[in-house]
Design a protein around this motif. Sequence first.
Motif, PDB file in Angstrom:
ATOM      1  N   LEU A   1       0.536  -1.467  -0.143  1.00  0.00           N
ATOM      2  CA  LEU A   1      -0.188   0.266   0.411  1.00  0.00           C
ATOM      3  C   LEU A   1       0.896   1.466  -0.337  1.00  0.00           C
ATOM      4  O   LEU A   1       2.217   1.378   0.790  1.00  0.00           O
ATOM      5  N   LYS A   2       0.728   2.457  -0.856  1.00  0.00           N
ATOM      6  CA  LYS A   2       1.419   3.266  -0.865  1.00  0.00           C
ATOM      7  C   LYS A   2       0.887   4.604  -0.746  1.00  0.00           C
ATOM      8  O   LYS A   2       1.904   5.374  -0.411  1.00  0.00           O
ATOM      9  N   GLN A   3      -0.225   4.614  -0.432  1.00  0.00           N
ATOM     10  CA  GLN A   3      -0.629   5.532   0.725  1.00  0.00           C
ATOM     11  C   GLN A   3      -1.096   5.286   2.457  1.00  0.00           C
ATOM     12  O   GLN A   3      -0.861   4.708   2.587  1.00  0.00           O
ATOM     13  N   PRO A   4      -1.106   6.605   3.126  1.00  0.00           N
ATOM     14  CA  PRO A   4      -0.767   6.247   4.546  1.00  0.00           C
ATOM     15  C   PRO A   4      -2.315   6.113   4.766  1.00  0.00           C
ATOM     16  O   PRO A   4      -3.306   5.828   3.843  1.00  0.00           O
ATOM     17  N   CYS A   5      -2.044   5.073   5.806  1.00  0.00           N
ATOM     18  CA  CYS A   5      -3.023   4.505   6.058  1.00  0.00           C
ATOM     19  C   CYS A   5      -4.893   4.934   6.376  1.00  0.00           C
ATOM     20  O   CYS A   5      -5.363   4.471   5.672  1.00  0.00           O
ATOM     21  N   ASN A   6      -4.523   6.231   6.954  1.00  0.00           N
ATOM     22  CA  ASN A   6      -5.891   7.416   7.101  1.00  0.00           C
ATOM     23  C   ASN A   6      -6.673   7.022   5.545  1.00  0.00           C
ATOM     24  O   ASN A   6      -7.455   8.041   5.383  1.00  0.00           O
ATOM     25  N   GLN A   7      -5.788   7.283   5.071  1.00  0.00           N
ATOM     26  CA  GLN A   7      -7.214   7.841   3.628  1.00  0.00           C
ATOM     27  C   GLN A   7      -7.458   6.751   2.841  1.00  0.00           C
ATOM     28  O   GLN A   7      -8.232   6.771   1.575  1.00  0.00           O
ATOM     29  N   LEU A   8      -6.375   5.552   3.026  1.00  0.00           N
ATOM     30  CA  LEU A   8      -7.290   4.150   2.273  1.00  0.00           C
ATOM     31  C   LEU A   8      -8.117   3.854   3.432  1.00  0.00           C
ATOM     32  O   LEU A   8      -9.150   2.971   2.886  1.00  0.00           O
ATOM     33  N   GLU A   9      -8.667   3.908   4.691  1.00  0.00           N
ATOM     34  CA  GLU A   9      -9.600   3.788   5.833  1.00  0.00           C
ATOM     35  C   GLU A   9     -11.196   3.693   4.545  1.00  0.00           C
ATOM     36  O   GLU A   9     -11.311   4.679   4.298  1.00  0.00           O
ATOM     37  N   GLY A  10     -11.266   2.538   4.545  1.00  0.00           N
ATOM     38  CA  GLY A  10     -12.975   2.868   3.942  1.00  0.00           C
ATOM     39  C   GLY A  10     -12.735   2.217   2.544  1.00  0.00           C
ATOM     40  O   GLY A  10     -13.522   1.722   1.403  1.00  0.00           O
ATOM     41  N   SER A  11     -11.999   2.313   1.864  1.00  0.00           N
ATOM     42  CA  SER A  11     -11.462   1.616   0.923  1.00  0.00           C
ATOM     43  C   SER A  11     -11.420  -0.460   0.179  1.00  0.00           C
ATOM     44  O   SER A  11     -11.889  -0.380   1.142  1.00  0.00           O
ATOM     45  N   SER A  12     -12.539   0.374  -0.660  1.00  0.00           N
ATOM     46  CA  SER A  12     -12.382  -1.229  -1.233  1.00  0.00           C
ATOM     47  C   SER A  12     -12.051  -1.339  -2.197  1.00  0.00           C
ATOM     48  O   SER A  12     -11.030  -1.659  -2.885  1.00  0.00           O
ATOM     49  N   VAL A  13     -11.388  -2.678  -1.907  1.00  0.00           N
ATOM     50  CA  VAL A  13      -9.377  -3.124  -1.762  1.00  0.00           C
ATOM     51  C   VAL A  13      -9.971  -4.979  -2.668  1.00  0.00           C
ATOM     52  O   VAL A  13     -10.359  -5.978  -1.845  1.00  0.00           O
ATOM     53  N   ARG A  14      -9.341  -5.663  -3.461  1.00  0.00           N
ATOM     54  CA  ARG A  14      -8.967  -7.021  -3.960  1.00  0.00           C
ATOM     55  C   ARG A  14      -7.200  -6.818  -4.395  1.00  0.00           C
ATOM     56  O   ARG A  14      -6.812  -6.080  -4.344  1.00  0.00           O
ATOM     57  N   THR A  15      -7.412  -8.220  -2.952  1.00  0.00           N
ATOM     58  CA  THR A  15      -5.969  -8.788  -2.840  1.00  0.00           C
ATOM     59  C   THR A  15      -5.452  -9.754  -2.616  1.00  0.00           C
ATOM     60  O   THR A  15      -6.781 -10.816  -2.352  1.00  0.00           O
ATOM     61  N   TYR A  16      -4.286 -10.514  -3.241  1.00  0.00           N
ATOM     62  CA  TYR A  16      -4.552 -11.917  -2.839  1.00  0.00           C
ATOM     63  C   TYR A  16      -3.029 -12.331  -2.436  1.00  0.00           C
ATOM     64  O   TYR A  16      -1.693 -11.501  -2.502  1.00  0.00           O
ATOM     65  N   GLY A  17      -2.811 -13.154  -1.777  1.00  0.00           N
ATOM     66  CA  GLY A  17      -1.455 -13.997  -0.987  1.00  0.00           C
ATOM     67  C   GLY A  17      -1.480 -15.201  -0.978  1.00  0.00           C
ATOM     68  O   GLY A  17      -2.802 -15.808  -0.647  1.00  0.00           O
ATOM     69  N   LYS A  18      -0.611 -15.903   0.148  1.00  0.00           N
ATOM     70  CA  LYS A  18      -0.180 -16.852   0.149  1.00  0.00           C
ATOM     71  C   LYS A  18      -0.474 -16.717   2.317  1.00  0.00           C
ATOM     72  O   LYS A  18      -0.781 -15.513   2.102  1.00  0.00           O
ATOM     73  N   LEU A  19      -1.447 -17.589   2.556  1.00  0.00           N
ATOM     74  CA  LEU A  19      -2.657 -17.651   3.495  1.00  0.00           C
ATOM     75  C   LEU A  19      -0.803 -18.219   4.443  1.00  0.00           C
ATOM     76  O   LEU A  19      -1.116 -19.308   4.458  1.00  0.00           O
ATOM     77  N   LEU A  20      -0.367 -17.136   5.727  1.00  0.00           N
ATOM     78  CA  LEU A  20       0.491 -17.459   6.616  1.00  0.00           C
ATOM     79  C   LEU A  20       0.009 -18.309   8.021  1.00  0.00           C
ATOM     80  O   LEU A  20       0.182 -19.014   8.413  1.00  0.00           O
ATOM     81  N   SER A  21      -0.900 -17.618   8.282  1.00  0.00           N
ATOM     82  CA  SER A  21      -2.221 -18.037   9.076  1.00  0.00           C
ATOM     83  C   SER A  21      -3.273 -18.227   9.684  1.00  0.00           C
ATOM     84  O   SER A  21      -3.636 -16.875   8.672  1.00  0.00           O
ATOM     85  N   TYR A  22      -4.427 -18.983  10.730  1.00  0.00           N
ATOM     86  CA  TYR A  22      -5.722 -18.553   9.867  1.00  0.00           C
ATOM     87  C   TYR A  22      -5.921 -19.398  11.601  1.00  0.00           C
ATOM     88  O   TYR A  22      -5.964 -20.443  12.056  1.00  0.00           O
ATOM     89  N   ASP A  23      -7.137 -18.935  12.320  1.00  0.00           N
ATOM     90  CA  ASP A  23      -7.356 -19.001  13.825  1.00  0.00           C
ATOM     91  C   ASP A  23      -9.432 -18.642  12.939  1.00  0.00           C
ATOM     92  O   ASP A  23      -9.737 -17.953  13.038  1.00  0.00           O
ATOM     93  N   PRO A  24      -9.321 -20.165  13.246  1.00  0.00           N
ATOM     94  CA  PRO A  24     -11.310 -20.595  13.008  1.00  0.00           C
ATOM     95  C   PRO A  24     -11.614 -19.935  13.840  1.00  0.00           C
ATOM     96  O   PRO A  24     -13.176 -19.368  13.835  1.00  0.00           O
ATOM     97  N   ARG A  25     -11.167 -19.503  15.492  1.00  0.00           N
ATOM     98  CA  ARG A  25     -12.010 -18.882  16.438  1.00  0.00           C
ATOM     99  C   ARG A  25     -12.347 -17.467  16.410  1.00  0.00           C
ATOM    100  O   ARG A  25     -13.614 -17.018  16.527  1.00  0.00           O
ATOM    101  N   THR A  26     -11.557 -16.695  16.078  1.00  0.00           N
ATOM    102  CA  THR A  26     -11.873 -15.275  15.694  1.00  0.00           C
ATOM    103  C   THR A  26     -12.024 -15.192  14.568  1.00  0.00           C
ATOM    104  O   THR A  26     -12.893 -14.064  13.924  1.00  0.00           O
ATOM    105  N   HIS A  27     -11.906 -16.437  13.290  1.00  0.00           N
ATOM    106  CA  HIS A  27     -12.601 -15.694  11.539  1.00  0.00           C
ATOM    107  C   HIS A  27     -11.098 -14.814  11.401  1.00  0.00           C
ATOM    108  O   HIS A  27     -11.406 -13.913  10.481  1.00  0.00           O
TER     109      HIS A  27
END
Length: 109
Positions: A1-27
């Motif tokens: 992400l190239k913009q500051p976090c506060n400018q991206l809040e609420g933005s709809s995005v499509r992203t992809y990558g490798k799943l490093l970890s998954y916690d089914p209790r917290t989804h």
Amino acid sequence: LKQPCNQLEGSSVRTYGKLLSYDPRTHSCVLEHNKCRLAVDMGLCNTCIYQVHSLYLFIGELQADPNNAGQLLLRARIAKKVDGIDFNLFQQSLAKKRHFEIQHHIISR
């Protein structure tokens, strides 16, 4: 992400990558692509068995991560396993689609 976090809040995005970890209790999971990591809240996604180290595509909205100040969290609406996809070809097709949309005034940038 190239913009500051506060400018991206609420933005709809499509992203992809490798799943490093998954916690089914917290989804929740952590996704990695090009050495960048993103926390993902998968509470809105269909429940299924997610496989660590598989490739996934997520669509959702970015929000401030309540557990990590200054970081973003993706609240995913859609999760899809995409093992076997050629990501270089996928990125090329997205670039061509965006170029076409700009040329034909389908979207504004």
